[in-house]
Structure formats: C-alpha cells, structure tokens
Design an enzyme around this catalytic site. Structure first.
Site, mmCIF file in Angstrom:
data_model
loop_
_atom_site.group_PDB
_atom_site.id
_atom_site.type_symbol
_atom_site.label_atom_id
_atom_site.label_comp_id
_atom_site.label_asym_id
_atom_site.label_seq_id
_atom_site.Cartn_x
_atom_site.Cartn_y
_atom_site.Cartn_z
ATOM 1 N N THR A 43 5.764 -0.820 4.993
ATOM 2 C CA THR A 43 6.017 -2.122 5.625
ATOM 3 C C THR A 43 7.134 -2.864 4.896
ATOM 4 O O THR A 43 8.113 -3.299 5.512
ATOM 5 C CB THR A 43 4.739 -2.992 5.630
ATOM 6 O OG1 THR A 43 3.704 -2.253 6.281
ATOM 7 C CG2 THR A 43 4.966 -4.316 6.337
ATOM 8 N N ASP A 46 0.861 -1.179 0.000
ATOM 9 C CA ASP A 46 0.000 0.000 0.000
ATOM 10 C C ASP A 46 0.906 1.241 0.000
ATOM 11 O O ASP A 46 1.391 1.652 -1.047
ATOM 12 C CB ASP A 46 -0.899 -0.126 1.237
ATOM 13 C CG ASP A 46 -1.939 0.963 1.370
ATOM 14 O OD1 ASP A 46 -2.365 1.519 0.353
ATOM 15 O OD2 ASP A 46 -2.333 1.267 2.512
HETATM 16 P P1 IMP Z 1 1.876 -0.507 3.738
HETATM 17 O O1 IMP Z 1 2.938 -0.503 4.785
HETATM 18 O O2 IMP Z 1 1.132 0.796 3.705
HETATM 19 O O3 IMP Z 1 2.363 -0.896 2.365
HETATM 20 O O4 IMP Z 1 0.745 -1.484 4.220
HETATM 21 C C1 IMP Z 1 0.739 -2.800 4.097
HETATM 22 C C2 IMP Z 1 -0.264 -3.403 5.055
HETATM 23 O O5 IMP Z 1 -1.423 -2.577 5.243
HETATM 24 C C3 IMP Z 1 -0.771 -4.675 4.477
HETATM 25 O O6 IMP Z 1 0.051 -5.759 4.836
HETATM 26 C C4 IMP Z 1 -2.162 -4.765 5.069
HETATM 27 O O7 IMP Z 1 -2.119 -5.378 6.329
HETATM 28 C C5 IMP Z 1 -2.605 -3.346 5.284
HETATM 29 N N1 IMP Z 1 -3.539 -2.903 4.220
HETATM 30 C C6 IMP Z 1 -3.322 -1.956 3.298
HETATM 31 N N2 IMP Z 1 -4.377 -1.800 2.495
HETATM 32 C C7 IMP Z 1 -5.295 -2.708 2.904
HETATM 33 C C8 IMP Z 1 -6.628 -3.048 2.465
HETATM 34 O O8 IMP Z 1 -7.187 -2.494 1.491
HETATM 35 N N3 IMP Z 1 -7.252 -4.031 3.161
HETATM 36 C C9 IMP Z 1 -6.690 -4.675 4.217
HETATM 37 N N4 IMP Z 1 -5.450 -4.391 4.658
HETATM 38 C C10 IMP Z 1 -4.759 -3.405 4.017
#
Ligand code: IMP
Ligand code: MG
Length: 187
Positions: free
Chosen positions: A110, A106
């Site tokens: 992470t 996203d």
């Molecule tokens: P990042 O660090 O923003 O890339 O987020 C990654 C984490 O956010 C993923 O492993 C998910 O747990 C959570 N996440 C992001 N978007 C969604 C969504 O649309 N539905 C459920 N979980 C999400």
C-alpha cells in the site's frame, strides 16, 4: 457483531503506551518540520484515530488531507496483492512537505503504491509515519521515517484498525483470537 471481549486474544498495546509513544512521535515531527510547509495525509480509514491523536500534539502549522486506497482482501485475510486509488486528495501537494500517516505497514504494498503515486506530483519532501510495523511480513521494501511500534505477525484490531469494518473505536491494539472470530460472511 460479536463483543470485542469475545474475540480478544490479548491486548498487545494498551492505551497509555499508545498515547505516550504518539506524543513522542509528534515531538520528533515538531522538531523535524520547524519552518516547513507540512501537509499531513491520512490514509483512510485505518489512519484516522492515530492521525487525530497525533495532530493534537503537533505544534508546527500544518494542513490535512485524506486519501483512500483499496487492496483486495478484507477481514482477517492479511493484505497484499494489488492496490488502487479509491479517493484522491483535494490539495495540490507540489512543493509541500508531505507526511503520510498510516495505521500499519504490513506487506508494504500500500505505502509503496502511494509513495510512487504521490512522487509524480512533486512534493518538496515525502515521508512516512506509521503507528504499527509488521516487518516480518514485508514484500516490498519501503522507507519508514516515523514508526510507533514494531509488532509480531499477528492480526490486530482497534485504534483505527478494523475487523470487517468494526472495532476501530477501541482505545488499544488487540490481537484477534481467530478461533473465536466469526467473519460476517460466515454468519
Ligand atoms: P500492506 O499493503 O500489506 O502494507 O497493508 C496495509 C493495510 O492492510 C493496512 O492499512 C490495513 O488496512 C491492513 N492490515 C494489515 N495488517 C492488519 C491487521 O493486523 N489488522 C487490521 N488491518 C491490517
Ligand atoms: Mg488500512
């Protein structure tokens, strides 16, 4: 907890489409990792459903390990912000060909954190395989080596992805209807 049907705006990716694409990804992985020392690292908890379906089509010998990270903000608030390790690996990854298996990238925060952290342990190679990619939301640029689907900026659930820890079992990726969904804390 509400029935998923009451909060489902639409099915974004159905079961058959998911399974066809997962098999294709596994075939790509089989070609790329021939003769290598593959270690699949699943990022808990969202990655598990994808991992299990993916590994059933992986024919090169491989090992498995798990790690977990937490980012602040749960439920339908999208992620971002600070990330920390909450469960470390059991395996020594030095010299291994590591492939990270994630449900969704996203903001990218992470994966960026995990890559930086794992690099210090000197794997032979380190790549990323994600089922879903919400490119529009990227804050930190991250290399993605295997991508199942690029999806629009909508909050999705099912197939490992949760809404307040529920609905991970659904065999499809659904879009949540935010007007209908009542987070547990508000009930
Ligand atoms: P990042 O660090 O923003 O890339 O987020 C990654 C984490 O956010 C993923 O492993 C998910 O747990 C959570 N996440 C992001 N978007 C969604 C969504 O649309 N539905 C459920 N979980 C999400
Ligand atoms: Mg997650």
């Amino acid at each position: 907890m509400q029935d998923y049907k009451d909060i489902l705006a639409e099915i974004l990716i159905n079961e058959e489409t998911l399974q066809t694409r997962i098999k294709e990804l596994a075939e790509e992985i089989n070609r790329d990792y021939q003769g290598k020392d593959l270690l699949l690292i699943c990022i808990l908890r969202g990655g598990i459903v994808f991992l299990v379906d993916l590994m059933r089509h992986i024919t090169v010998p491989h090992q498995l390990d798990f790690m977990a990270v937490s980012s602040y903000g749960e439920g339908v608030r999208q992620s971002g912000g600070s990330v920390r390790l909450s469960l470390d690996l059991k395996t020594d990854i030095r010299g291994k060909d590591v492939l990270l298996v994630e449900d969704i990238v996203d903001s990218g925060n992470t994966i960026a954190y995990v890559l930086e952290f794992l690099r210090t342990r000197q794997p032979h190679s380190l790549k990323v395989c994600t089922l879903l990619d919400k490119e529009e939301r990227r804050e930190t640029s991250v290399p993605i080596d295997y991508r199942g689907f690029s999806i629009p900026n909508k909050f999705v659930f099912g197939f490992g992805l949760d809404l307040d820890e529920y609905y991970r079992n659904l065999p499809f990726i659904g879009v949540v209807d935010l007007k209908k969904y009542e987070p547990p804390a508000l009930r």
